[in-house]
Design a protein around this motif. Structure first.
Motif, mmCIF file in Angstrom:
data_model
loop_
_atom_site.group_PDB
_atom_site.id
_atom_site.type_symbol
_atom_site.label_atom_id
_atom_site.label_comp_id
_atom_site.label_asym_id
_atom_site.label_seq_id
_atom_site.Cartn_x
_atom_site.Cartn_y
_atom_site.Cartn_z
ATOM 1 N N VAL A 194 -43.011 10.818 -21.066
ATOM 2 C CA VAL A 194 -43.434 12.482 -21.103
ATOM 3 C C VAL A 194 -44.407 12.814 -20.102
ATOM 4 N N ALA A 195 -44.673 12.044 -18.898
ATOM 5 C CA ALA A 195 -45.266 12.322 -17.763
ATOM 6 C C ALA A 195 -45.028 11.134 -16.713
ATOM 7 N N PRO A 196 -45.075 11.260 -15.561
ATOM 8 C CA PRO A 196 -44.708 10.356 -14.382
ATOM 9 C C PRO A 196 -45.685 8.757 -14.987
ATOM 10 N N ASP A 197 -44.678 7.856 -15.028
ATOM 11 C CA ASP A 197 -45.145 6.693 -15.295
ATOM 12 C C ASP A 197 -45.813 6.576 -16.818
ATOM 13 N N ARG A 198 -45.687 7.119 -17.662
ATOM 14 C CA ARG A 198 -46.346 7.474 -19.005
ATOM 15 C C ARG A 198 -45.226 7.397 -20.185
ATOM 16 N N ILE A 199 -44.973 6.611 -20.936
ATOM 17 C CA ILE A 199 -43.912 6.334 -21.760
ATOM 18 C C ILE A 199 -44.575 6.176 -23.299
ATOM 19 N N LEU A 200 -44.209 7.116 -24.157
ATOM 20 C CA LEU A 200 -44.886 7.063 -25.516
ATOM 21 C C LEU A 200 -44.058 6.172 -26.566
#
Length: 368
Positions: A194-200
Motif C-alpha cells: 500500500v506504500a513503498p516498502d509497506r505491506i498490509l
C-alpha cells in the motif's frame, strides 16, 4: 539506494508526467504525518516533473546502472579465472589417475569379490515452488520440472520485469503485482503493498513467525525482501503493516468500502493453502460488526492462506483485507474482510522491530 521512480511507486522510468503527478499527490495525501517520507516524495517529484531535470537525472541513473553492471561483470570474470585454475588442477588429477590405471595390478586372491566403481548417484535438489496465477476452484495439473543445466556466463544478466498495461475494471494479472506471499518458519499468508516498502497483512499471519525470519515474496516478479519492522492496531483489530525494505514498489490503489451495497462485485487475490496464487470473484453479502469492528462478508473463495490478502472492488481498488472465513457443512462458505477504512489506520502507528511481534494472536472477529 532507491531511485526517484521507486520512491513514488512508479514501475519504470517510462512513466508519464500525469502518472508522476498523480503518484505524488496520492502518497502525499495518504501519509501527511510522515515528515521524512514527505521530504523524499517531494524531492522525487521535483526531480521528475521538470523535463530538463528529469532528463539529467535519467542520464545519471543510466550511468549508475551501467557502472553497477560493469562491476558485476568484473566480479564474475574474476571468479571465472578461479574456475580455470580449478580446471587445470582437475586435468592434473586425471593424468595421475590414468597413470595409476595403466600400471599392473596385483592378482586378486581366490574367492575375493571385486566391488563396482564408487560413482555417486546424483542427488535431486528440491525445486522452489513458484506461484502460478489461477482462478479459484479450477485445479491445475501438476507440471514436471526437468533439472536445468548450469550455464556460466562471462557477465551477469540483469532481469527486468515489465508490468502489463492495466485493463479497465478488475484486472487480476495487473493487480497480482501488488500481492505478496508472506512466509515465516511456522506458517504463511498473503499481503498487499500500500506504500513503498509497506505491506498490509493480518497480525495472526505475523504472530509466531517473527523470530524465524519473516520474508515477503512478490507474486509477479518472485523477488524477496526481509521484514525488519512492523506496526499493529489495537488488540481487537487484526491488521498489521510490515516494513520490507527493497520490496518491488507495486502499490495498490485505495478504494472506499462504505460505498458498496449488498450484491456489489468483490474480488480476492491471495495464496490459499498450496494452490499457488489464486483469484476469485464474488459479491458482498452483508456487513457485520463483531466487537464494534466493521467486517465485509463476501462469497469469495476463502481457505487458510488467504489471510492478509487484498479484497478489491470491480474497479480494482482496495476495499478490504481478507482476514477469516466460514465453511458450511452443507457446502459453500463466506469470506470475512476488515475494511480499507480500518486498515488505513495502522499506517500512522509507530514501527517496532519485528522481533517484538507476539508469539500468538487471537483475532477479535473470531471471538463471539
Amino acid at each position: 539506494m532507491k531511485s526517484h521512480y521507486q520512491t513514488l511507486g512508479l514501475p519504470s522510468p517510462q512513466a508519464t508526467p500525469e502518472q508522476i503527478e498523480a503518484a505524488y499527490h496520492r502518497l502525499a495525501a495518504e501519509f501527511p504525518n510522515n515528515g521524512d517520507f514527505q521530504k523524499a516524495i517531494a524531492a522525487a517529484h521535483a526531480a521528475l516533473i521538470d523535463p530538463q531535470r528529469r532528463a539529467a537525472y535519467d542520464r545519471q541513473l543510466q550511468v549508475s546502472q551501467s557502472a553497477e553492471a560493469e562491476q558485476a561483470g568484473r566480479i564474475q570474470a574474476t571468479s571465472g579465472r578461479g574456475w580455470r585454475w580449478l580446471g587445470l588442477a582437475s586435468l592434473a588429477l586425471i593424468a595421475v589417475g590414468y597413470y595409476q590405471t595403466t600400471q599392473p595390478k596385483p592378482a586378486q586372491p581366490e574367492g575375493a569379490v571385486v566391488g563396482q566403481g564408487g560413482d555417486m548417484a546424483p542427488v535431486a535438489m528440491p525445486a522452489e515452488e513458484t506461484p502460478v496465477m489461477q482462478q479459484a476452484m479450477v485445479p491445475s495439473p501438476p507440471t514436471a520440472m526437468a533439472p536445468e543445466p548450469i550455464v556460466r556466463q562471462a557477465r551477469e544478466t540483469q532481469v527486468r520485469f515489465v508490468r502489463p498495461d492495466r485493463k479497465p475494471g478488475f484486472d487480476a494479472a495487473y493487480l497480482a503485482w501488488t500481492t505478496y506471499l508472506v512466509v515465516g518458519g511456522r506458517s504463511r499468508g498473503s499481503g498487499v503493498m500500500v506504500a513503498p516498502d509497506r505491506i498490509l497483512t493480518n497480525c495472526h499471519v505475523v504472530a509466531g513467525n517473527a523470530m524465524s525470519g519473516l520474508i515477503v515474496i512478490n507474486s509477479a516478479t518472485h523477488e524477496r525482501a526481509k521484514v525488519d519492522k512492523y506496526a499493529k492496531l489495537e488488540d481487537d483489530e487484526d491488521i498489521c503493516v510490515l516494513s520490507a525494505p527493497g520490496a518491488p514498489p507495486y502499490i495498490a490503489e485505495w478504494g472506499r468500502s462504505e460505498s458498496l451495497d449488498p450484491g456489489a462485485p468483490t474480488h480476492t487475490v491471495s495464496f490459499p493453502g498450496n494452490e499457488g496464487l489464486t483469484w476469485s470473484s464474488g459479491t458482498l453479502i452483508r456487513r457485520e460488526m463483531p466487537l464494534g469492528m466493521e467486517v465485509l462478508v463476501t462469497s469469495n473463495y476463502c481457505r487458510p492462506g488467504v489471510s492478509g490478502g487484498p479484497l478489491f472492488d470491480d474497479k480494482g481498488q482496495l476495499i478490504g483485507i481478507t482476514s477469516a472465513g466460514r465453511i458450511f457443512r452443507g457446502g459453500g462458505g463466506e469470506c470475512m474482510s476488515l475494511t480499507a477504512e480500518t486498515a488505513k489506520k495502522v499506517l500512522y502507528k509507530p514501527m517496532v522491530p519485528i522481533g517484538l511481534a507476539p508469539a500468538q494472536y487471537d483475532p477479535a472477529m473470531l471471538r463471539r
